[in-house]
Design an enzyme around this catalytic site. Sequence first.
Site, PDB file in Angstrom:
ATOM      1  N   ASP A 256     -63.038 -22.898 -30.982  1.00 17.80           N
ATOM      2  CA  ASP A 256     -63.819 -23.559 -29.946  1.00 17.80           C
ATOM      3  C   ASP A 256     -63.849 -22.632 -28.737  1.00 17.80           C
ATOM      4  OD1 ASP A 256     -64.970 -25.205 -28.099  1.00 17.80           O
ATOM      5  OD2 ASP A 256     -63.553 -26.860 -28.329  1.00 17.80           O
ATOM      6  N   ASP A 402     -73.868 -38.495 -27.097  1.00 18.44           N
ATOM      7  CA  ASP A 402     -72.630 -37.725 -27.123  1.00 18.44           C
ATOM      8  C   ASP A 402     -71.429 -38.676 -26.982  1.00 18.44           C
ATOM      9  OD1 ASP A 402     -70.789 -35.538 -26.909  1.00 18.44           O
ATOM     10  OD2 ASP A 402     -72.367 -34.304 -26.039  1.00 18.44           O
ATOM     11  N   ASP A 515     -68.917 -32.561 -34.158  1.00 18.19           N
ATOM     12  CA  ASP A 515     -68.580 -31.509 -33.201  1.00 18.19           C
ATOM     13  C   ASP A 515     -67.060 -31.290 -33.240  1.00 18.19           C
ATOM     14  OD1 ASP A 515     -68.837 -29.650 -31.189  1.00 18.19           O
ATOM     15  OD2 ASP A 515     -69.502 -31.062 -29.653  1.00 18.19           O
ATOM     16  N   ARG A 576     -70.801 -28.142 -35.932  1.00 14.93           N
ATOM     17  CA  ARG A 576     -70.559 -26.907 -35.170  1.00 14.93           C
ATOM     18  C   ARG A 576     -69.732 -25.912 -35.989  1.00 14.93           C
ATOM     19  NH1 ARG A 576     -67.812 -26.867 -29.233  1.00 14.93           N
ATOM     20  NH2 ARG A 576     -65.909 -27.169 -30.437  1.00 14.93           N
ATOM     21  N   ASP A 592     -71.678 -23.759 -27.740  1.00 19.08           N
ATOM     22  CA  ASP A 592     -71.738 -23.945 -26.289  1.00 19.08           C
ATOM     23  C   ASP A 592     -72.274 -22.694 -25.595  1.00 19.08           C
ATOM     24  OD1 ASP A 592     -70.693 -26.398 -26.792  1.00 19.08           O
ATOM     25  OD2 ASP A 592     -68.646 -25.886 -26.219  1.00 19.08           O
ATOM     26  N   HIS A 650     -80.284 -29.551 -25.368  1.00 16.70           N
ATOM     27  CA  HIS A 650     -78.983 -30.163 -25.118  1.00 16.70           C
ATOM     28  C   HIS A 650     -78.402 -29.562 -23.845  1.00 16.70           C
ATOM     29  CE1 HIS A 650     -75.239 -32.124 -25.729  1.00 16.70           C
ATOM     30  NE2 HIS A 650     -74.569 -31.094 -26.216  1.00 16.70           N
TER      31      HIS A 650
END
Length: 920
Positions: A256, A402, A515, A576, A592, A650
């Site tokens: 991440d 979300d 996610d 993701r 991201d 997004h």
Amino acid sequence: MARTFRLAVAALLVAVVCAVDRNNFKSCQQSSFCRRHRAVKPGESPYVILENTLSVTEEGVSVDLLNERTRVYFTLELYPLKDATLRLKINEKNPIRQRFEEPYALVGGTLAEGFELVDRSADGFTLRFGSSRVVVRSKPFQAEVYNGNDLVISLNPRGLLKFEHYRTKPQGEVHPEGEEDANVVPPPGDVEDDTDGLWEESFKGHSDSKPHGPSSVGLDVSFVNSHHVYGIPEHADSFSLKETTSTDPYRLYNLDVFEYELDNPMALYGSVPMMISHTSRQTSAIFWHNAAETWIDIKKLPDSNVVSSITGFFSGGESDPPQVSTHWFSESGIIDLFVMLGPRPLDVFRQYGALTGFNNLPPLFSLGYHQCRWNYNDEEDVRQVNENFDTHDIPMDVMWLDIEHTDGKRYFTWDQHKFPHPLEMTANLTARGRKLVTIVDPHIKRDQNYFFYKENHDRDLFVHTKDGTEFDGWCWPGSSSYLDLTNPEARNHYSDTYMLDRYKGSNLDTFTWNDMNEPSVFNGPEVTMQKDNLHPGLSVEHREIHNVYGLLFHQSTYEGHLRRSENRLRPFILTRSFYSGSQRSASVWTGDNTADWGHLRITEPMLLSLSVTGITHVGADVGGFFGNPDTLLLSRWYQAGAFQPFFRAHAHLDTKRREPWLFDSETLSIIRNSIRQRYQYLPLWYTLFYENELTGAPPLRPLWVAFPEDEGGFGVDNEHLIGSSLLVRPVTEEGATSASVYFPPGVWYDVLDLTLHQGPATRTVSAPREKIPVYQRGGSIVPKKERVRRASSLMRNDPYTLVVAPDANGNAQGSLYIDDEHTFQYRQGQFLYLGMWFEGSVLTVKKVDPRGKYHTGSWLERVIVLGRTKRPSKVTLTSSAHGTQTLESHFEPASGGRVSRLTIRKPGVTMNEDFTITIQ
């Protein structure tokens, strides 16, 4: 105590929305096994084949492999597979414990129908299969794989093979090599004298206990006669992979990473250990089947001082070919390598798909436009956004919610104050032909009053620590547990939670976003899970399966969607994190990103890298997730996104609202036109995704897929093809009103101004703010629907337009796929697959798959033919239902650099029947 905990969590949440701190992620120097493999010296390989142990079965051959330095024995297995593919496995022969072999990525790999062992001697042997062969040399071990007479791939040519066998931890002093059994003490020569991190390793206050000691594996692979290699996503780097001689290797370790840096080999959210080499003569690939942390070094060797194709080591001979030498090493597991010999790009896509599966045809709505942010505030906010798309005449297919829609980050729940009537809210969307996506992440809030946590806790279905207790990590809900997805019971229970009687407030028009499934652990090493955590389901450490964890999560989500509709409706899942095989059950986005021009630029090479490695339904957050794009960047990003497979806007919680109507009229117009252009081309996208399921050919393609011999396109990664019909060059330079476009061989028609370009050539073209350069290839027929409505589902029975762009010989061809757009009935023959040919001024459209029996309400509204030299005297339609009749047409002659345009109006024929249109 509770206040302290909340403050600590708050501090973590602040940290995760800041720009990436590279110090939070390991370099090769900080990874002990990476250091050890990089320290292996070329040309000193201790591994030899013991030819007298060679054994032949119906499946392949096996032979013992000896490390002469450690006296440890291994087994080498070679399995010829169908379709010019070879599997090579190396494992310990007598390990003190079984080594892990990843069981989730592969779905195929059919054995070849026959092979022949020839040229067997003390120096090695040759295995022939089909028109291919592998030549195995004994001392040192090396394998050379040939396609016909061409040497394509060489394995261990530099002698970098290294396989760290399992051993017991030494007590006290480490003795010199030879004084203790190799299974007890790692000899210095086996670890290049670097003993730091063999049994325990620390990073930023986190300790990895490594109870089984060093277990890494590595091998060098050379692509002969190659200058370019591609693939191994995910990295924010160029499409043609760079040398790593002066940098860290490319890293595959799902992490991440926030506001990731550009143009470097750092690991990101997903891992596909598949690499493609392409030359003008040969396309080939390898798949390194290992789900543990992996690094890949790349060295491009020129025409001299290269690896000899005869000796396998640096020779300096002038006759040696250029090649790209790659060095692969993983922390654990075995060496399990697949070699795919092409020889052309479409062959490699098919070969890889046969191993890991093909992308299932997505429902059509998923190819439309998606509107998302973190977070839409409540049901009223959703209602207003939904209505504003209609008010401003902008198509939209999916609204997204979300994490804030849940009850305190408890997934499968709703905030009863903000979203008290989720079914009514969804019904308001579906009344306009739209869908809803909600988020479900793998971190489960540790709360005995939360049904999903309690059910899994009571059944002991969570990941354990190394001590056997339930693992407690921090993520969005605070204290969280993580499903042990290696346990079939955990996967089944999770999948069953998507049943409508369990996921209250959802219905069959509610789809899912997975996610944070790397998995993200805010207080873990490198923001992920400890490697020495235990997965009781397979009785393995997390280090063995880390890169496949995200796949197990979204694959279980996919299964849940199948179950809730009794296998009738096609799921749509966005993930993701991913691994090889993720294409079977999910779409992927690039995570991201940031609202800057660099992140817009890097989108192209990132999506190309994903597409050629099987992950084909891909996109990037339009506008950038972090930050506030200005109107120029935002409009350019919409233009780019409209011509990429997955098209979603997004934005982060702290960004300004960005719905299209919040901007000035010029920006709104550009965004509207971009989205409408996307909807016009949906028939092309849908056809390409159907063909993707059949053949593995990605809808978004690099230039060399359609032009394999054109070396001018090998390094291009700022433009792409859609199928073989459209060339797209997004404008990614701030303030640019023109763009440099490389045109591959042939003729190319600008889809807007109808100017003609001849390739191969690089030209500067006009690209004012309102235009993205898009060109239709001469020789193609592109299907469109030009009656754009508020959602794709409302266009199902609308008529088609066919755009015919002839090549230099006046010919063109294309295809069109039609079905009900959302069920699996196409697999029972409910589809139409049409071929389209334009030859000698005659357009022929007919079914090319007789199994297709679908009846569509769509008809042919118009045909547009570009580039004719004169006005036709007559245009006729001939079909079984209409006989022969004369059609209306309108001819616009060439002028001002524009080619001519012939519009044939209202042929009126339905797409259910074969027909011809003749231009006289």
